[in-house]
Design an enzyme around this catalytic site. Structure first.
Site, mmCIF file in Angstrom:
data_model
loop_
_atom_site.group_PDB
_atom_site.id
_atom_site.type_symbol
_atom_site.label_atom_id
_atom_site.label_comp_id
_atom_site.label_asym_id
_atom_site.label_seq_id
_atom_site.Cartn_x
_atom_site.Cartn_y
_atom_site.Cartn_z
ATOM 1 N N TYR A 18 0.896 -1.160 0.035
ATOM 2 C CA TYR A 18 0.039 -0.093 0.079
ATOM 3 C C TYR A 18 0.787 1.312 -0.115
ATOM 4 O O TYR A 18 0.542 2.215 -0.815
ATOM 5 C CB TYR A 18 -0.891 0.045 1.158
ATOM 6 C CG TYR A 18 -1.713 1.253 1.223
ATOM 7 C CD1 TYR A 18 -3.244 1.350 0.658
ATOM 8 C CD2 TYR A 18 -1.467 2.244 1.949
ATOM 9 C CE1 TYR A 18 -3.903 2.432 0.460
ATOM 10 C CE2 TYR A 18 -2.268 3.668 1.953
ATOM 11 C CZ TYR A 18 -3.358 3.473 1.177
ATOM 12 O OH TYR A 18 -4.145 4.845 1.319
ATOM 13 N N HIS A 22 1.332 4.208 -2.935
ATOM 14 C CA HIS A 22 1.150 5.669 -2.940
ATOM 15 C C HIS A 22 2.379 6.567 -2.799
ATOM 16 O O HIS A 22 2.165 7.546 -2.715
ATOM 17 C CB HIS A 22 0.376 5.667 -1.442
ATOM 18 C CG HIS A 22 -1.287 5.853 -1.561
ATOM 19 N ND1 HIS A 22 -1.751 4.435 -1.499
ATOM 20 C CD2 HIS A 22 -2.149 6.528 -1.881
ATOM 21 C CE1 HIS A 22 -3.161 4.575 -1.897
ATOM 22 N NE2 HIS A 22 -3.459 5.825 -2.041
ATOM 23 N N TYR A 41 -6.234 16.944 0.238
ATOM 24 C CA TYR A 41 -6.427 15.665 0.473
ATOM 25 C C TYR A 41 -5.148 15.011 1.104
ATOM 26 O O TYR A 41 -4.318 15.129 0.698
ATOM 27 C CB TYR A 41 -6.737 14.911 -0.818
ATOM 28 C CG TYR A 41 -7.335 13.383 -0.825
ATOM 29 C CD1 TYR A 41 -7.593 12.813 0.335
ATOM 30 C CD2 TYR A 41 -7.561 12.710 -2.050
ATOM 31 C CE1 TYR A 41 -8.119 11.617 0.418
ATOM 32 C CE2 TYR A 41 -7.889 11.558 -2.018
ATOM 33 C CZ TYR A 41 -8.321 10.916 -0.687
ATOM 34 O OH TYR A 41 -8.957 9.761 -0.721
ATOM 35 N N TRP A 75 -7.300 3.160 -10.967
ATOM 36 C CA TRP A 75 -6.627 3.310 -9.463
ATOM 37 C C TRP A 75 -7.279 2.307 -8.559
ATOM 38 O O TRP A 75 -6.803 1.880 -7.778
ATOM 39 C CB TRP A 75 -6.710 4.863 -9.248
ATOM 40 C CG TRP A 75 -5.866 4.953 -7.666
ATOM 41 C CD1 TRP A 75 -6.734 4.972 -6.691
ATOM 42 C CD2 TRP A 75 -4.656 4.910 -7.654
ATOM 43 N NE1 TRP A 75 -5.898 5.223 -5.825
ATOM 44 C CE2 TRP A 75 -4.509 5.190 -6.177
ATOM 45 C CE3 TRP A 75 -3.430 4.943 -8.641
ATOM 46 C CZ2 TRP A 75 -3.205 5.377 -5.824
ATOM 47 C CZ3 TRP A 75 -2.335 5.046 -8.045
ATOM 48 C CH2 TRP A 75 -2.044 5.383 -6.551
#
Length: 104
Positions: A18, A22, A41, A75
């Site tokens: 993960y 990212h 964000y 995505w």
């Protein structure tokens, strides 16, 4: 400006993956988020728990924009092995958390 947050879970064993995925978010995905009206964000992690925070003026329009975006679909498919998605059936988006308190 309206503030929103969500909580999701990383699948056990996918913590490093993960983070790796990212480490370089696709520029076209960032562009799709901006085009959908998403600002400021951030995603935070505590163990397997992910906490996302963003600002947006029109969440229903944002959800429609992202659901119709090819890059957003790619995505989601790319991230799906890493995340347990808990999606609100009324929005087809992760459950948004109610704001309880805010300090400027």
């Amino acid at each position: 400006m309206t503030q929103y947050a969500w909580v999701l879970q990383i699948r056990p064993g996918y913590e490093d993956e993960y983070r790796r995925r990212h480490s370089v978010v696709w520029p076209e995905m960032e562009a799709a988020l901006r085009a959908a009206g998403v600002r400021n964000y951030s995603i935070f992690r505590y163990g397997l728990t992910l906490f996302g925070y963003f600002e947006c003026d029109d969440v229903p329009a944002m959800v429609r924009s992202l659901r119709s975006s090819d890059v957003s679909k790619r995505w989601r498919d790319y991230m799906e092995p890493c995340i347990n998605y808990d999606v609100d059936p009324s929005t087809n988006y992760p459950y948004l958390l109610p704001l309880i308190w805010h300090m400027d």
